[in-house]
Design a protein around this motif. Structure first.
Motif, mmCIF file in Angstrom:
data_model
loop_
_atom_site.group_PDB
_atom_site.id
_atom_site.type_symbol
_atom_site.label_atom_id
_atom_site.label_comp_id
_atom_site.label_asym_id
_atom_site.label_seq_id
_atom_site.Cartn_x
_atom_site.Cartn_y
_atom_site.Cartn_z
ATOM 1 N N ILE A 310 0.872 -1.173 0.000
ATOM 2 C CA ILE A 310 0.000 0.000 0.000
ATOM 3 C C ILE A 310 0.909 1.222 0.000
ATOM 4 O O ILE A 310 1.680 1.420 0.947
ATOM 5 C CB ILE A 310 -0.896 0.037 1.261
ATOM 6 C CG1 ILE A 310 -1.576 -1.319 1.454
ATOM 7 C CG2 ILE A 310 -1.917 1.160 1.191
ATOM 8 C CD1 ILE A 310 -1.589 -1.776 2.873
ATOM 9 N N LYS A 311 0.820 2.001 -1.074
ATOM 10 C CA LYS A 311 1.691 3.168 -1.196
ATOM 11 C C LYS A 311 0.850 4.420 -0.989
ATOM 12 O O LYS A 311 -0.178 4.599 -1.637
ATOM 13 C CB LYS A 311 2.312 3.171 -2.597
ATOM 14 C CG LYS A 311 3.558 3.968 -2.702
ATOM 15 C CD LYS A 311 4.242 3.695 -4.008
ATOM 16 C CE LYS A 311 5.275 4.782 -4.223
ATOM 17 N NZ LYS A 311 5.694 4.877 -5.604
ATOM 18 N N SER A 312 1.308 5.246 -0.064
ATOM 19 C CA SER A 312 0.495 6.414 0.235
ATOM 20 C C SER A 312 1.372 7.536 0.762
ATOM 21 O O SER A 312 1.969 7.416 1.822
ATOM 22 C CB SER A 312 -0.546 6.041 1.289
ATOM 23 O OG SER A 312 -1.018 7.187 1.923
ATOM 24 N N THR A 313 1.459 8.624 0.027
ATOM 25 C CA THR A 313 2.264 9.747 0.507
ATOM 26 C C THR A 313 1.595 10.406 1.702
ATOM 27 O O THR A 313 2.230 10.996 2.542
ATOM 28 C CB THR A 313 2.477 10.792 -0.608
ATOM 29 O OG1 THR A 313 1.268 10.907 -1.324
ATOM 30 C CG2 THR A 313 3.600 10.420 -1.519
ATOM 31 N N ARG A 314 0.263 10.263 1.762
ATOM 32 C CA ARG A 314 -0.484 10.877 2.858
ATOM 33 C C ARG A 314 -0.182 10.239 4.207
ATOM 34 O O ARG A 314 -0.433 10.806 5.237
ATOM 35 C CB ARG A 314 -1.992 10.785 2.586
ATOM 36 C CG ARG A 314 -2.485 11.865 1.660
ATOM 37 C CD ARG A 314 -3.941 11.651 1.349
ATOM 38 N NE ARG A 314 -4.151 10.431 0.571
ATOM 39 C CZ ARG A 314 -5.086 9.539 0.811
ATOM 40 N NH1 ARG A 314 -5.898 9.699 1.825
ATOM 41 N NH2 ARG A 314 -5.230 8.477 0.054
ATOM 42 N N LYS A 364 -7.728 0.467 -0.862
ATOM 43 C CA LYS A 364 -7.548 1.498 -1.894
ATOM 44 C C LYS A 364 -7.855 2.904 -1.369
ATOM 45 O O LYS A 364 -7.387 3.892 -1.926
ATOM 46 C CB LYS A 364 -8.426 1.183 -3.107
ATOM 47 C CG LYS A 364 -7.801 0.163 -4.050
ATOM 48 C CD LYS A 364 -8.678 -0.017 -5.269
ATOM 49 C CE LYS A 364 -8.119 -1.086 -6.185
ATOM 50 N NZ LYS A 364 -9.152 -1.553 -7.113
ATOM 51 N N PHE A 366 -6.651 4.162 1.112
ATOM 52 C CA PHE A 366 -5.412 4.753 1.643
ATOM 53 C C PHE A 366 -4.397 5.126 0.569
ATOM 54 O O PHE A 366 -3.453 5.855 0.825
ATOM 55 C CB PHE A 366 -4.730 3.779 2.606
ATOM 56 C CG PHE A 366 -5.597 3.392 3.756
ATOM 57 C CD1 PHE A 366 -6.093 4.346 4.628
ATOM 58 C CD2 PHE A 366 -5.927 2.065 3.960
ATOM 59 C CE1 PHE A 366 -6.895 3.983 5.686
ATOM 60 C CE2 PHE A 366 -6.726 1.701 5.016
ATOM 61 C CZ PHE A 366 -7.226 2.666 5.885
ATOM 62 N N GLY A 367 -4.516 4.548 -0.612
ATOM 63 C CA GLY A 367 -3.524 4.852 -1.641
ATOM 64 C C GLY A 367 -3.484 3.758 -2.684
ATOM 65 O O GLY A 367 -4.410 2.966 -2.839
ATOM 66 N N GLN A 368 -2.336 3.678 -3.353
ATOM 67 C CA GLN A 368 -2.195 2.738 -4.453
ATOM 68 C C GLN A 368 -1.844 1.350 -3.904
ATOM 69 O O GLN A 368 -0.929 1.219 -3.095
ATOM 70 C CB GLN A 368 -1.056 3.282 -5.317
ATOM 71 C CG GLN A 368 -0.893 2.653 -6.643
ATOM 72 C CD GLN A 368 0.431 3.121 -7.245
ATOM 73 O OE1 GLN A 368 0.984 4.162 -6.874
ATOM 74 N NE2 GLN A 368 0.945 2.328 -8.163
#
Ligand code: ADP
Ligand code: ASP
Ligand code: MG
Length: 439
Positions: A310-314, A364, A366-368
């Motif tokens: 799970i990739k998420s800058t946030r 999803k 949360f991010g990619q």
């Protein structure tokens, strides 16, 4: 009291059953003997269940016919006297009448689990008849009367303890009690099971419930080997393992033990011996609370792993983020095996992808999310090995040519794990055998 469990290959041929009888009558201590189904039976029953659920009745019937023939051939070499041959024959017929009756019913999950239970029900009753024929004082203990799982599919230890005690108190006294591995009752009082390979778990749950002197797991190999003998040529049996080491190896794929089978004995401190039915004098492996040596003991591998990233800058520095991620896995009752984090991403692995679609949908938010299937966890096990100087270098040197997807180090004192694509598993186990054991 001792608990002795014999696996499928140990009861898979009539002369093996005779050998089991000689092992259990070798001394006069009291024993509970746990038996698996004859080897190959549970696989056939699974296959029959699949055919029935897909309404492939012809295929189901012919698989039933083949299995029935196998049992009929088994009978005359197991027992000699006509009286006992008739008894064994009627046990086989009774169970196959039930199995065949499923061809005419609307098949369901409940019937499927009842179908899967037939192997252990038959093996124990047949073996019991052989013991009667040779004059051994034995009694059958029906596992369905004391082995139980709760609504979370976890063994219900209080229930097992009290019901087993009642059953033993109210059963005719014997030197040897025979019971079925694998099968149990669930929270809805239906027939259920402890998952494939579950007879080991039955044995250790009984061992814990009665505070047994020892649990012996008798199988077709002389104990836990330092690496998977089905994949790596040069392996050797390990004389002693601690509960923690054995538990990690079982959980991470050493097929000789059911993944959860060490937990009950660890909690109640009952030692476990792994022994070879074909070579009863071989030492095998003793598993106990002793943690003497600090060295790499063994390597195991667990297939069928899915990695989720799970990739998420946030999420950068966001507290509570991981809690929210974990809650999704909890909601779908899916355990996480490995986890690594960075500031922008978290990667984790699961071995049960039944609810993967639903989990991914929710993640999803949360991010990619990216998924890698067909991954394998390779686990290097030994007491305190995470503190062993130079070990990590040795592992990475050995795995020089193998792409590593994730690493877990320091999570437990007993293992270092790496995640790789399953295509590299064989090579990884071989190079680690050379790099860590010089074999
Ligand atoms: P049983 O039918 O007696 O339960 P299993 O087939 O479940 O036997 O387990 C024994 C098998 O486990 C061995 O024949 C061996 O091929 C396999 N195995 C996998 N990893 C290991 C290991 N590290 N040590 C010993 N056996 C292993
Ligand atoms: N018969 C069951 C199986 O094949 C349980 C066991 O053998 O432990 O999975
Ligand atoms: Mg097994």
């Amino acid at each position: 009291m001792k608990v002795l469990k014999f696996g499928g290959t140990s009861v898979g041929k009539p002369d093996r059953m005779h050998q089991v009888a000689s092992i259990i009558t070798n001394d006069d201590s009291k024993k509970i003997v746990v038996l698996s189904a004859l080897s190959g039976t549970t696989n056939s029953l699974v296959q029959i269940g699949e055919f029935l659920s897909r309404k492939m009745l012809k295929e189901a019937e012919s698989t039933i016919d083949d299995l029935y023939k196998h049992y009929l051939d088994f009978c005359p070499s197991l027992v000699e006297k006509k009286e006992y041959r008739n008894k064994v024959r009627s046990i086989i017929d009774e169970h196959f009448t039930f199995i065949r009756s499923l061809l005419n019913r609307s098949f369901s999950g409940v019937y499927n689990r009842e179908l899967l239970a037939q192997g252990e029900l038959m093996s124990t009753k047949m073996f019991h008849q052989y013991l009667q024929e040779i004059g051994v004082n034995s009694t059958l203990l029906p596992a369905l009367e004391f082995m139980a799982i709760n609504q979370n599919d976890e063994p219900d230890m209080d229930y097992i303890k009290s019901h087993l005690k009642d059953l033993l108190d109210n059963t005719e006294e014997a030197d040897i009690y025979i019971t079925q591995g694998y099968i149990c009752q669930n929270a809805l009082n239906e027939i259920d099971n402890l998952k494939r390979g579950g007879s080991d778990y039955t044995a250790t749950l009984i061992g814990a419930a009665i505070d047994a002197e020892v649990v012996q797991i008798w199988t077709d190999i002389d104990g836990m080997h330092n690496n998977d003998p089905r994949i790596v040529d040069k392996t050797y049996p390990i004389a002693e393992l601690s509960f923690n080491e054995a538990s990690e190896l079982a959980y991470f794929g050493a097929k000789i033990l059911h993944p959860s089978s060490i937990l009950p004995v660890l909690q109640y401190n009952v030692p476990v011996q792994l022994k070879n039915t074909m070579e009863p004098d071989a030492h095998g492996t003793l598993i106990s609370s002793e943690e003497k040596t600090k060295q790499v003991k063994a390597i195991a591998a667990k297939d069928g792993i899915t990695a989720i990233k799970i990739k998420s800058t946030r999420m950068l520095l966001a507290y509570g983020f991981l809690t929210k991620v974990f809650e999704i896995f909890e909601k779908y009752r899916t355990p996480i095996d490995m986890i690594t984090t960075s500031e922008v991403a978290v990667s984790l692995t699961i071995d049960n992808d039944e609810y993967l679609k639903e989990i991914v949908e929710e993640l999803k938010i949360f991010g990619q999310v990216t998924i890698d299937k067909k991954q394998t966890i390779v686990c290097i096990v030994g007491n305190q090995i995470a503190e062993k100087k130079g070990l990590v270098r040795k592992i990475f040197d050995a795995l020089e040519h193998i792409p590593i997807r994730m690493i877990s180090y320091g999570g437990s004192k007993y293992n270092v794990s790496v995640l790789i694509d399953t295509n590299y598993k064989k090579e990884a186990l071989q190079v680690l055998n050379k790099g860590l054991f010089d074999l």
